[in-house]
Design a protein around this motif. Structure first.
Motif, short mmCIF file in Angstrom:
data_model
loop_
_atom_site.label_atom_id
_atom_site.label_comp_id
_atom_site.label_asym_id
_atom_site.label_seq_id
_atom_site.Cartn_x
_atom_site.Cartn_y
_atom_site.Cartn_z
N ALA A 87 4.89 -13.01 -23.34
CA ALA A 87 5.88 -13.38 -22.34
C ALA A 87 6.16 -14.88 -22.37
N LYS A 88 5.11 -15.68 -22.50
CA LYS A 88 5.29 -17.13 -22.54
C LYS A 88 6.01 -17.57 -23.81
N SER A 89 5.71 -16.91 -24.91
CA SER A 89 6.30 -17.31 -26.20
C SER A 89 7.79 -16.98 -26.28
N ARG A 90 8.22 -15.96 -25.54
CA ARG A 90 9.61 -15.51 -25.64
C ARG A 90 10.34 -15.52 -24.29
N ASN A 91 9.70 -16.10 -23.28
CA ASN A 91 10.31 -16.21 -21.95
C ASN A 91 10.75 -14.85 -21.42
N LEU A 92 9.79 -13.90 -21.39
CA LEU A 92 10.07 -12.54 -20.95
C LEU A 92 9.29 -12.22 -19.67
N PRO A 93 9.81 -11.34 -18.84
CA PRO A 93 9.09 -10.92 -17.63
C PRO A 93 8.11 -9.80 -17.94
N ILE A 94 7.11 -9.64 -17.07
CA ILE A 94 6.10 -8.59 -17.22
C ILE A 94 6.18 -7.64 -16.04
N LEU A 95 6.16 -6.33 -16.36
CA LEU A 95 6.07 -5.28 -15.36
C LEU A 95 4.70 -4.63 -15.49
N SER A 96 3.97 -4.57 -14.39
CA SER A 96 2.64 -3.97 -14.42
C SER A 96 2.72 -2.45 -14.42
N ALA A 97 1.83 -1.83 -15.19
CA ALA A 97 1.69 -0.37 -15.19
C ALA A 97 0.25 -0.03 -14.87
N ASP A 98 -0.20 -0.47 -13.69
CA ASP A 98 -1.57 -0.24 -13.25
C ASP A 98 -1.54 0.33 -11.84
N SER A 99 -2.13 1.50 -11.67
CA SER A 99 -2.01 2.22 -10.40
C SER A 99 -2.79 1.59 -9.26
N TYR A 104 7.09 4.39 -7.82
CA TYR A 104 6.84 3.43 -8.90
C TYR A 104 7.94 3.54 -9.96
N GLN A 105 8.25 4.75 -10.36
CA GLN A 105 9.27 4.96 -11.40
C GLN A 105 10.61 4.38 -10.97
N GLN A 106 11.00 4.64 -9.73
CA GLN A 106 12.30 4.15 -9.26
C GLN A 106 12.36 2.63 -9.27
N GLN A 107 11.30 1.98 -8.80
CA GLN A 107 11.28 0.52 -8.78
C GLN A 107 11.29 -0.06 -10.19
N ALA A 108 10.51 0.55 -11.08
CA ALA A 108 10.45 0.06 -12.46
C ALA A 108 11.79 0.24 -13.16
N GLN A 109 12.40 1.40 -13.00
CA GLN A 109 13.68 1.66 -13.65
C GLN A 109 14.77 0.72 -13.14
N THR A 110 14.74 0.41 -11.86
CA THR A 110 15.71 -0.53 -11.29
C THR A 110 15.53 -1.92 -11.88
N LEU A 111 14.28 -2.35 -12.00
CA LEU A 111 14.00 -3.66 -12.58
C LEU A 111 14.45 -3.73 -14.03
N ILE A 112 14.12 -2.69 -14.80
CA ILE A 112 14.48 -2.67 -16.22
C ILE A 112 15.99 -2.72 -16.39
N ALA A 113 16.71 -1.94 -15.58
CA ALA A 113 18.17 -1.94 -15.65
C ALA A 113 18.73 -3.33 -15.34
N GLY A 114 18.14 -4.01 -14.37
CA GLY A 114 18.59 -5.35 -14.03
C GLY A 114 18.36 -6.34 -15.16
N PHE A 115 17.20 -6.25 -15.82
CA PHE A 115 16.92 -7.14 -16.95
C PHE A 115 17.86 -6.84 -18.12
N HIS A 116 18.11 -5.57 -18.37
CA HIS A 116 19.00 -5.20 -19.48
C HIS A 116 20.41 -5.73 -19.24
N ALA A 117 20.85 -5.73 -17.98
CA ALA A 117 22.18 -6.25 -17.67
C ALA A 117 22.30 -7.73 -18.00
N CYS A 118 21.14 -8.40 -18.03
CA CYS A 118 21.11 -9.83 -18.37
C CYS A 118 20.72 -10.07 -19.83
#
Length: 309
Positions: A26-38, A79-93
């Motif tokens: 993430a630091k090397s490519r300026n990317l965001p991280i989404l956690s997948a830990d319950s 969890y799925q709904q929140q993650a999918q919304t975040l991913i869609a937002g990042f993809h739009a950018c």
């Protein structure tokens, strides 16, 4: 590195270095991280869940951490709904986020597009199940949904309860209701192998020692005071063993050894899950334990070159 927005998944068993590798990427490519830990979704459960510290998160946007109260119900569908919304937002950018963690069902919900049954929480049913205790509930789950139970840790009260809830409300095991509708964006799944057994046990033991040095026992005391000792999450892996020590039911050495042993077995179950997770055009590509950023970038570049051919 990928040229079009997609999803990079860094997965594997507990204590294999996923967090550090994801942060380095993430630091090397300026990317965001989404956690997948319950468990990292819950506030105040920090040290015992190996949640990245605030120092580690510095300069790297982290999402899906600290999004629920420990005494609330947070479903896989939420969890799925929140993650999918975040991913869609990042993809739009035009951004490719990193999804990382060891909760196989969370990763599958995103990477395979699980279609999850919409069953609202039933407080009265949950109350009745809680009175039976986790051991009895897990035994019940093995009877009504053995396939689903095989993928849940015996101490995982949250997922055990949810699976029983879905079964008793619908009459159909949760494992039979989870169909797939994979997303249409590219996904690169990178897995970290577990090392040799003795080395892996040492890694787990070292991490537990570090957790204790960081104040894990004080964290448990504070959680017990805030939510009572009966909070289901306090019966999950690691917290249950250390809570027994705090209650004078065992000594610290025994609590640590039990945590190592049970974490090791949990890691084996995670590895089995992930071995069966790669399929179709979305296989898991494995790196050796201890691999660094250079090895990860080399693999990602290789995978992207294959797609261009």
């Amino acid at each position: 590195m990928p040229k079009s927005p997609g999803l990079i998944v860094i997965l594997g068993a507990t204590a294999t270095g996923k967090t550090g590798l994801a942060i380095a990427l993430a630091k090397s490519r300026n990317l965001p991280i989404l956690s997948a830990d319950s468990r990292q979704i819950y506030r105040h459960f920090d040290i015992g869940t190996a949640k990245p510290t605030m120092a580690e998160r510095q300069g790297v946007p982290h999402y899906l951490i600290d999004i629920a109260e420990p005494d609330s119900t947070f479903t896989l569908a939420e969890y799925q709904q929140q993650a999918q919304t975040l991913i869609a937002g990042f993809h739009a950018c035009g951004i490719t986020p990193i999804l990382t963690g060891g909760t196989g069902l969370y990763i599958k919900a995103i990477a395979s597009g699980l279609q999850i049954p919409k069953v609202s929480p039933h407080p009265e049913l949950r109350s009745q199940l809680e009175q039976l205790g986790q051991n009895s509930c897990y035994a019940m789950l093995k009877q009504v949904d053995p396939q689903g139970a095989a993928k849940i840790h015996p101490h995982d009260c949250v997922r055990t309860m949810r699976s029983l809830e879905v079964f008793y409300v619908t009459g159909i095991p949760l494992s039979e209701q989870q169909r797939e509708n994979p997303p249409d964006y590219p996904i690169w799944q990178i897995g970290l192998h577990t090392p040799e057994p003795e080395i892996y046990r040492q890694w787990i033991g070292d991490r537990i020692e570090q957790m204790l040095l960081r104040g894990w026992l004080d964290e448990i005391r504070q959680l017990q005071h805030r939510y009572t000792e009966n909070l289901p999450l306090l019966s999950t892996l690691g917290y249950a063993e250390m809570a027994d020590y705090l209650a004078d039911k065992t000594d610290l050495a025994t609590a640590k050894q039990l945590t190592v042993d049970r974490t090791y077995q949990f890691g084996k179950r995670q590895r089995t899950w992930f071995r069966g997770s790669g399929h179709g055009d979305r296989p898991i590509h494995w790196l050796q334990s201890g691999s660094g950023l250079d090895e990860l970038l080399e693999l990602l570049n290789l995978l992207h070159d294959r797609e261009d051919r």
